[in-house]
Design a protein around this motif. Sequence first.
Motif, short mmCIF file in Angstrom:
data_model
loop_
_atom_site.label_atom_id
_atom_site.label_comp_id
_atom_site.label_asym_id
_atom_site.label_seq_id
_atom_site.Cartn_x
_atom_site.Cartn_y
_atom_site.Cartn_z
N UNK A 2 48.23 26.39 33.32
CA UNK A 2 47.11 25.99 32.48
C UNK A 2 45.80 26.63 32.91
N UNK A 3 45.60 26.83 34.21
CA UNK A 3 44.36 27.41 34.71
C UNK A 3 44.67 28.72 35.42
N UNK A 4 44.43 29.85 34.79
CA UNK A 4 44.76 31.13 35.43
C UNK A 4 43.85 31.40 36.63
N UNK A 5 44.37 32.15 37.56
CA UNK A 5 43.58 32.58 38.71
C UNK A 5 42.61 33.66 38.27
N UNK A 6 41.37 33.48 38.64
CA UNK A 6 40.34 34.49 38.32
C UNK A 6 40.32 35.51 39.45
N UNK A 7 40.59 36.77 39.13
CA UNK A 7 40.66 37.79 40.16
C UNK A 7 39.54 38.82 39.98
N UNK A 8 39.16 39.41 41.10
CA UNK A 8 38.26 40.55 41.11
C UNK A 8 39.00 41.72 41.75
N UNK A 9 38.89 42.88 41.16
CA UNK A 9 39.50 44.09 41.71
C UNK A 9 38.37 45.02 42.12
N UNK A 10 38.24 45.25 43.41
CA UNK A 10 37.22 46.16 43.93
C UNK A 10 37.83 47.54 44.12
N UNK A 11 37.15 48.56 43.63
CA UNK A 11 37.72 49.90 43.65
C UNK A 11 38.59 50.14 42.43
N UNK A 12 38.18 49.60 41.29
CA UNK A 12 38.99 49.69 40.07
C UNK A 12 39.01 51.10 39.48
#
Length: 346
Positions: A2-12
Motif C-alpha cells: 500500500x505504501x511504496x518505498x520512496x527511493x533516491x538514485x544518486x548518479x542517475x
Amino acid sequence: MTTPLRIAVLGASGYTGADLVRLALTHPGIEIAALGANSKAGQTMAAIWPHFTPYKLPTLTTAEAIDYAAIDVVFGCLPHAASATLLATIPDTTIIDLSADFRLKSADSYAEWYNTPHPAPHLLETAVYGLSEFAADTLPGAHLIACPGCYPTAVLLALTPLLDAGEIAPERITVNALSGVSGAGRSLKEANLFPEVAEAVHPYGLGHHRHMPEIEQQLALAAGEPVTISFTPHLVPMNRGELVTCIVELAPGRSLASARAALADRYADTPFVHLLPDGLAPATRMVRGSNHCVVNIFADRIPGRVIVVAAIDNLVKGSSGQAIQNMNLALGLPETIGLEAAPLFP
C-alpha cells in the motif's frame, strides 16, 4: 504493497544509475522520488537517456538539493570517495552504495588501492557487505549496505561455496576475467572509443586491479585464512556482460564430483544463481539484461585442478540488480520482486 518505498538514485546519469532506474520502474514496491546528477541538474532523464521517454520521472537535481527526510532508500551510484563523502551525511535512511567506498573493511587498504584517504572510516565496520546470496542474515535492518563490485560478484559466487565446504585449496587461485565496456563507466575515455575497443580484446590492471583486495578479503572469510589470488581482467568489445574463469586446486581427498555437489547444494534454493548441467559452459548471452548468474565446474587436464566459470550481467547482478536484491532482503520484501525479467536473447 500500500505504501511504496520512496527511493533516491544518486548518479542517475551513469550506466549503473540508469539501469537501477530501469529496474525500479518495474518494482511494485518502489516510487522513484528523486534523481541526482550534479552535472546534469535541471535536465530530464529522457534528455540524456532517450529510452526513458515514455516514463514520468523526476527532473534531475543536485544531490545536495534532495530532501532526504522524505526518502526511504538512497542508492549511491557515484564514483568512489565522492560517494562516501555525501552518504556519510545522510542519517536515518537505508543507504545502498554501489561504489567501492564501503566494500573494504580496512581504511589503510582503501587508501593503498584507491590512492586517497577514506572519507568516512568510522562507517566501515558497520557497513554490511551485500553479496546477496551470502548476506541474508546480515542485511535485514542494515543502515548501510556496500554492494560488491562486478568482478568480485562473479568470482565470489563461483568460489565461495567451494572454500566454505573445504573443496578447494585457498592458495594458487588464478582468475581470468572478461567484461563489457560499460564496466568502465560513461565518461569519455580515449581507450573506450569504438575504434579502440571494436574487434579487439586487451588486458588491463595487470597485477594490480582495485577489485583484488575486495575479492581476497571475502575469500579469506570463506577460507578462514588469508587468500592471495592472481587476477587479470580483460576488456571485450560488447556493451554489457562479464565472465570469469577461475583455475583452482582441489583440496586433499576432494574431487570434481564433490566440488560440483557443493555448488549444487549451495545454490539449490537460490533464485538467481544456477549451476548449469554437466558439461555446459556459462556464457554472457545466458544472463544478459538479467539478475541471474550461471556457474559450472570442469576438470582441468592437470590432475588435481578444476576450472570454475561464472557469467553475469555486470550492470545488473554485478551492480544495480544486486542493489535492488539487497534492498528487498534488507527491508523484508520478496527477494525477487522487481528482478523477475528473463535474460535478453539474442
